[in-house]
Design a protein around this motif. Structure first.
Motif, PDB file in Angstrom:
ATOM      1  N   VAL A  67       0.836  -1.191   0.000  1.00 49.76           N
ATOM      2  CA  VAL A  67       0.000   0.000   0.000  1.00 49.76           C
ATOM      3  C   VAL A  67       0.878   1.251   0.000  1.00 49.76           C
ATOM      4  O   VAL A  67       1.815   1.350   0.785  1.00 49.76           O
ATOM      5  N   MET A  68       0.545   2.171  -0.883  1.00 52.43           N
ATOM      6  CA  MET A  68       1.217   3.473  -0.895  1.00 52.43           C
ATOM      7  C   MET A  68       0.142   4.536  -0.653  1.00 52.43           C
ATOM      8  O   MET A  68      -0.906   4.526  -1.296  1.00 52.43           O
ATOM      9  N   VAL A  69       0.419   5.440   0.296  1.00 44.47           N
ATOM     10  CA  VAL A  69      -0.531   6.501   0.628  1.00 44.47           C
ATOM     11  C   VAL A  69       0.101   7.828   0.225  1.00 44.47           C
ATOM     12  O   VAL A  69       1.233   8.131   0.614  1.00 44.47           O
ATOM     13  N   PHE A  70      -0.641   8.614  -0.572  1.00 44.66           N
ATOM     14  CA  PHE A  70      -0.169   9.914  -1.019  1.00 44.66           C
ATOM     15  C   PHE A  70      -1.041  10.988  -0.381  1.00 44.66           C
ATOM     16  O   PHE A  70      -2.229  11.070  -0.674  1.00 44.66           O
ATOM     17  N   GLY A  71      -0.454  11.800   0.497  1.00 42.88           N
ATOM     18  CA  GLY A  71      -1.198  12.833   1.199  1.00 42.88           C
ATOM     19  C   GLY A  71      -0.922  14.214   0.634  1.00 42.88           C
ATOM     20  O   GLY A  71       0.194  14.497   0.178  1.00 42.88           O
ATOM     21  N   THR A  72      -1.936  15.068   0.696  1.00 39.34           N
ATOM     22  CA  THR A  72      -1.791  16.453   0.239  1.00 39.34           C
ATOM     23  C   THR A  72      -2.298  17.390   1.316  1.00 39.34           C
ATOM     24  O   THR A  72      -3.452  17.297   1.725  1.00 39.34           O
ATOM     25  N   SER A 128       2.382  17.122   4.435  1.00 35.08           N
ATOM     26  CA  SER A 128       1.768  16.117   3.554  1.00 35.08           C
ATOM     27  C   SER A 128       2.341  14.732   3.844  1.00 35.08           C
ATOM     28  O   SER A 128       1.599  13.746   3.895  1.00 35.08           O
ATOM     29  N   ASP A 129       3.662  14.654   4.037  1.00 31.06           N
ATOM     30  CA  ASP A 129       4.288  13.374   4.400  1.00 31.06           C
ATOM     31  C   ASP A 129       3.772  12.876   5.748  1.00 31.06           C
ATOM     32  O   ASP A 129       3.472  11.699   5.914  1.00 31.06           O
ATOM     33  N   ALA A 130       3.680  13.791   6.724  1.00 28.36           N
ATOM     34  CA  ALA A 130       3.194  13.403   8.056  1.00 28.36           C
ATOM     35  C   ALA A 130       1.739  12.922   7.986  1.00 28.36           C
ATOM     36  O   ALA A 130       1.368  11.939   8.648  1.00 28.36           O
ATOM     37  N   TYR A 131       0.920  13.592   7.193  1.00 23.24           N
ATOM     38  CA  TYR A 131      -0.476  13.200   7.023  1.00 23.24           C
ATOM     39  C   TYR A 131      -0.573  11.822   6.370  1.00 23.24           C
ATOM     40  O   TYR A 131      -1.299  10.945   6.838  1.00 23.24           O
ATOM     41  N   ALA A 132       0.187  11.605   5.290  1.00 23.51           N
ATOM     42  CA  ALA A 132       0.160  10.314   4.603  1.00 23.51           C
ATOM     43  C   ALA A 132       0.639   9.199   5.537  1.00 23.51           C
ATOM     44  O   ALA A 132       0.065   8.103   5.548  1.00 23.51           O
ATOM     45  N   GLY A 174       3.806   6.117   3.468  1.00 20.42           N
ATOM     46  CA  GLY A 174       3.224   7.413   3.147  1.00 20.42           C
ATOM     47  C   GLY A 174       4.177   8.304   2.366  1.00 20.42           C
ATOM     48  O   GLY A 174       5.381   8.299   2.610  1.00 20.42           O
ATOM     49  N   TYR A 175       3.608   9.056   1.431  1.00 19.98           N
ATOM     50  CA  TYR A 175       4.357   9.998   0.600  1.00 19.98           C
ATOM     51  C   TYR A 175       3.526  11.269   0.437  1.00 19.98           C
ATOM     52  O   TYR A 175       2.320  11.245   0.614  1.00 19.98           O
ATOM     53  N   HIS A 176       4.172  12.361   0.050  1.00 17.71           N
ATOM     54  CA  HIS A 176       3.392  13.562  -0.254  1.00 17.71           C
ATOM     55  C   HIS A 176       3.010  13.550  -1.727  1.00 17.71           C
ATOM     56  O   HIS A 176       3.668  12.928  -2.551  1.00 17.71           O
ATOM     57  N   ASP A 177       1.910  14.220  -2.030  1.00 18.53           N
ATOM     58  CA  ASP A 177       1.429  14.340  -3.401  1.00 18.53           C
ATOM     59  C   ASP A 177       1.321  15.826  -3.682  1.00 18.53           C
ATOM     60  O   ASP A 177       0.569  16.532  -3.014  1.00 18.53           O
ATOM     61  N   SER A 178       2.074  16.317  -4.629  1.00 16.96           N
ATOM     62  CA  SER A 178       2.110  17.754  -4.875  1.00 16.96           C
ATOM     63  C   SER A 178       1.331  18.172  -6.112  1.00 16.96           C
ATOM     64  O   SER A 178       1.603  19.208  -6.699  1.00 16.96           O
ATOM     65  N   GLY A 179       0.351  17.352  -6.506  1.00 19.50           N
ATOM     66  CA  GLY A 179      -0.477  17.702  -7.658  1.00 19.50           C
ATOM     67  C   GLY A 179      -1.228  19.005  -7.407  1.00 19.50           C
ATOM     68  O   GLY A 179      -1.758  19.240  -6.327  1.00 19.50           O
ATOM     69  N   GLN A 180      -1.266  19.861  -8.420  1.00 19.57           N
ATOM     70  CA  GLN A 180      -1.876  21.188  -8.265  1.00 19.57           C
ATOM     71  C   GLN A 180      -3.392  21.142  -8.091  1.00 19.57           C
ATOM     72  O   GLN A 180      -3.961  21.989  -7.438  1.00 19.57           O
ATOM     73  N   ALA A 181      -4.059  20.148  -8.664  1.00 15.94           N
ATOM     74  CA  ALA A 181      -5.518  20.096  -8.630  1.00 15.94           C
ATOM     75  C   ALA A 181      -6.052  19.318  -7.422  1.00 15.94           C
ATOM     76  O   ALA A 181      -7.261  19.219  -7.251  1.00 15.94           O
ATOM     77  N   SER A 190      -6.566  20.110  -0.435  1.00 14.51           N
ATOM     78  CA  SER A 190      -5.893  19.854   0.840  1.00 14.51           C
ATOM     79  C   SER A 190      -6.735  18.886   1.679  1.00 14.51           C
ATOM     80  O   SER A 190      -7.960  18.948   1.674  1.00 14.51           O
ATOM     81  N   GLY A 191      -6.064  17.968   2.351  1.00 17.29           N
ATOM     82  CA  GLY A 191      -6.751  16.992   3.187  1.00 17.29           C
ATOM     83  C   GLY A 191      -7.088  15.703   2.458  1.00 17.29           C
ATOM     84  O   GLY A 191      -7.706  14.803   3.020  1.00 17.29           O
ATOM     85  N   THR A 192      -6.663  15.598   1.210  1.00 19.52           N
ATOM     86  CA  THR A 192      -6.919  14.396   0.429  1.00 19.52           C
ATOM     87  C   THR A 192      -5.788  13.401   0.646  1.00 19.52           C
ATOM     88  O   THR A 192      -4.623  13.774   0.625  1.00 19.52           O
ATOM     89  N   ALA A 193      -6.152  12.155   0.842  1.00 22.11           N
ATOM     90  CA  ALA A 193      -5.174  11.066   0.896  1.00 22.11           C
ATOM     91  C   ALA A 193      -5.603  10.038  -0.137  1.00 22.11           C
ATOM     92  O   ALA A 193      -6.719   9.528  -0.096  1.00 22.11           O
ATOM     93  N   ARG A 194      -4.714   9.785  -1.094  1.00 18.76           N
ATOM     94  CA  ARG A 194      -4.975   8.779  -2.128  1.00 18.76           C
ATOM     95  C   ARG A 194      -4.239   7.516  -1.704  1.00 18.76           C
ATOM     96  O   ARG A 194      -3.044   7.521  -1.486  1.00 18.76           O
ATOM     97  N   ILE A 195      -4.989   6.416  -1.610  1.00 16.76           N
ATOM     98  CA  ILE A 195      -4.445   5.139  -1.152  1.00 16.76           C
ATOM     99  C   ILE A 195      -4.344   4.217  -2.362  1.00 16.76           C
ATOM    100  O   ILE A 195      -5.357   3.843  -2.940  1.00 16.76           O
ATOM    101  N   GLU A 196      -3.111   3.901  -2.745  1.00 14.27           N
ATOM    102  CA  GLU A 196      -2.843   3.054  -3.903  1.00 14.27           C
ATOM    103  C   GLU A 196      -2.660   1.625  -3.403  1.00 14.27           C
ATOM    104  O   GLU A 196      -1.784   1.342  -2.592  1.00 14.27           O
TER     105      GLU A 196
END
Length: 186
Positions: A118-123, A135-139, A164-171, A174-180
């Protein structure tokens, strides 16, 4: 190393270039060789007693011959949650409960499967820009909570399996976590 007058400098390098090219070709050939199958430690008595194979009898495949190779399924699944990042990082029970509720709702359609990796990308945004540290701490906070949120679905927490990783996508809000999710091949 001095050069003789009237002799081009490239001829000195041609030999080295040829040797390096030959070395690369040898490495490619050696690296692409397929290892021979290990001999059967328990050969069947009929196989050693017969000199030539019988063309009218074809062996039936064994279960190991028909099994798919193990490993991770290359097709990943992505699910998302939206939470208050600071509340989850602080460990507020209300935010942990919200994570559990959202995760369980998202993984319902994959019932009967278990995530292998599992990879978690937080923004998390601060002033419109992505705050990579938060973002890293959140993920990571989301990643640590996943096994408690759905213990039958997620493997036990380990940074090697759930990360957990940060996700720096512009769109991405904030507060979104994508779980791959990566599943094992079955």
């Amino acid at each position: 190393m001095s050069r003789e007058p009237g002799r081009p400098g490239g001829t000195y390098l041609a030999g080295w270039l040829f040797a390096d090219l030959l070395l690369v070709i040898v490495l490619v050939v050696l690296g692409s060789e397929v290892p021979a199958a290990a001999p059967d430690p328990h050969p069947s008595p009929t196989a050693t007693a017969t000199a030539a194979p019988d063309p009218s009898h074809s062996p039936s495949p064994t279960p190991s011959d028909t099994a798919r190779p193990g490993g991770l399924d290359p097709v990943t699944v992505s699910v998302g949650v939206r939470l208050d990042p600071d509340a989850l990082i602080a460990g507020r029970p209300s935010e942990t409960a919200a994570l559990t509720r959202q995760v369980n709702e998202e993984i319902k359609r994959y019932e009967g499967r278990t995530a292998a990796f599992v990879m978690v990308f937080g923004t998390v945004r601060s002033g419109g820009a992505v705050d990579t540290g938060r973002s890293d701490a959140y993920a990571t906070a989301v990643a640590r909570q996943l096994p408690q949120a759905a213990p039958r679905f997620f493997p036990p927490y380990s940074e090697k399996i759930i990360r957990g990783y940060h996700d720096s996508g512009q769109a991405i809000p904030s507060g979104t976590a994508r779980i791959e999710l990566f599943f094992l091949l079955s």
